[in-house]
Structures are given as structure tokens and as C-alpha cells.
Design a protein around this motif. Structure first.
Motif, PDB file in Angstrom:
ATOM      1  N   LYS A  18       0.830  -1.213   0.000  1.00 43.55           N
ATOM      2  CA  LYS A  18       0.000   0.000   0.000  1.00 43.55           C
ATOM      3  C   LYS A  18       0.864   1.262   0.000  1.00 43.55           C
ATOM      4  CE  LYS A  18      -2.716  -0.128   3.478  1.00 43.55           C
ATOM      5  NZ  LYS A  18      -3.709  -0.158   4.534  1.00 43.55           N
ATOM      6  N   VAL A  23      -0.862  -1.243  -4.675  1.00 47.77           N
ATOM      7  CA  VAL A  23      -2.266  -1.613  -4.484  1.00 47.77           C
ATOM      8  C   VAL A  23      -2.949  -0.436  -3.794  1.00 47.77           C
ATOM      9  CG1 VAL A  23      -1.848  -4.102  -4.321  1.00 47.77           C
ATOM     10  CG2 VAL A  23      -1.847  -2.727  -2.252  1.00 47.77           C
ATOM     11  N   GLU A  28      -7.081  -5.511  -1.129  1.00 49.59           N
ATOM     12  CA  GLU A  28      -6.471  -5.870  -2.417  1.00 49.59           C
ATOM     13  C   GLU A  28      -5.089  -6.495  -2.185  1.00 49.59           C
ATOM     14  OE1 GLU A  28      -5.019  -3.815  -6.627  1.00 49.59           O
ATOM     15  OE2 GLU A  28      -5.907  -2.546  -5.090  1.00 49.59           O
ATOM     16  N   ALA A  29      -4.339  -5.932  -1.241  1.00 48.61           N
ATOM     17  CA  ALA A  29      -3.006  -6.458  -0.928  1.00 48.61           C
ATOM     18  C   ALA A  29      -3.107  -7.894  -0.420  1.00 48.61           C
ATOM     19  CB  ALA A  29      -2.318  -5.570   0.107  1.00 48.61           C
ATOM     20  N   VAL A  32      -3.774 -10.318  -3.434  1.00 50.50           N
ATOM     21  CA  VAL A  32      -2.635 -10.598  -4.321  1.00 50.50           C
ATOM     22  C   VAL A  32      -1.587 -11.461  -3.618  1.00 50.50           C
ATOM     23  CG1 VAL A  32      -3.023  -8.571  -5.757  1.00 50.50           C
ATOM     24  CG2 VAL A  32      -1.391  -8.426  -3.882  1.00 50.50           C
TER      25      VAL A  32
END
Length: 68
Positions: A18, A23, A28-29, A32
Motif C-alpha cells: 500500500k 495496491v 487488495e493487498a 494478491v
């Protein structure tokens, strides 16, 4: 290549993604990382709470982050 200056002993992998703008959200992090899209020192790593320290290299979507 992105050079990230670490203030302190470590930064969690999700926060590093982040902080470098790779991201947009922590969610979202996490996705992934769990999907195996992130390499830590050359190896795919699935640990969301991984402590990244100075000298480590994180790779994500052809971007390389070097922690200094």
C-alpha cells in the motif's frame, strides 16, 4: 525499481504494498498475496503478516521494491 526507506525495524508486507502505491487497499493487498502474485527475496510468499526488513526485495507485477 522502487526504493522504500524503512523507518523502524520492519513493515508488514501488506502495508508495504500500500505504501508504495502498488495496491489501493489492504484488502487488495491480501488478495494478491494469497494468490501468489508477490515474491519475497526471489520466492513466492503467501504470508500476509510477513515482516519485511532492510535489505529485502519484494517483487509484484514486474515491479521490484528494495527496502533500504
Amino acid at each position: 525499481m522502487i526504493e522504500f526507506k524503512l523507518n523502524g525495524e520492519f513493515i508488514p508486507l501488506i502495508q508495504l504494498l500500500k505504501a508504495t502505491g502498488l495496491v489501493y487497499t489492504g484488502g487488495e493487498a491480501q488478495i494478491v498475496v494469497t494468490e501468489g502474485e508477490v515474491k519475497y527475496n526471489g520466492e513466492v510468499d503467501y504470508r500476509k503478516r510477513l515482516k519485511v526488513k532492510k535489505g529485502d526485495v519484494v517483487e509484484f507485477r514486474s515491479k521490484k521494491i528494495i527496502v533500504i
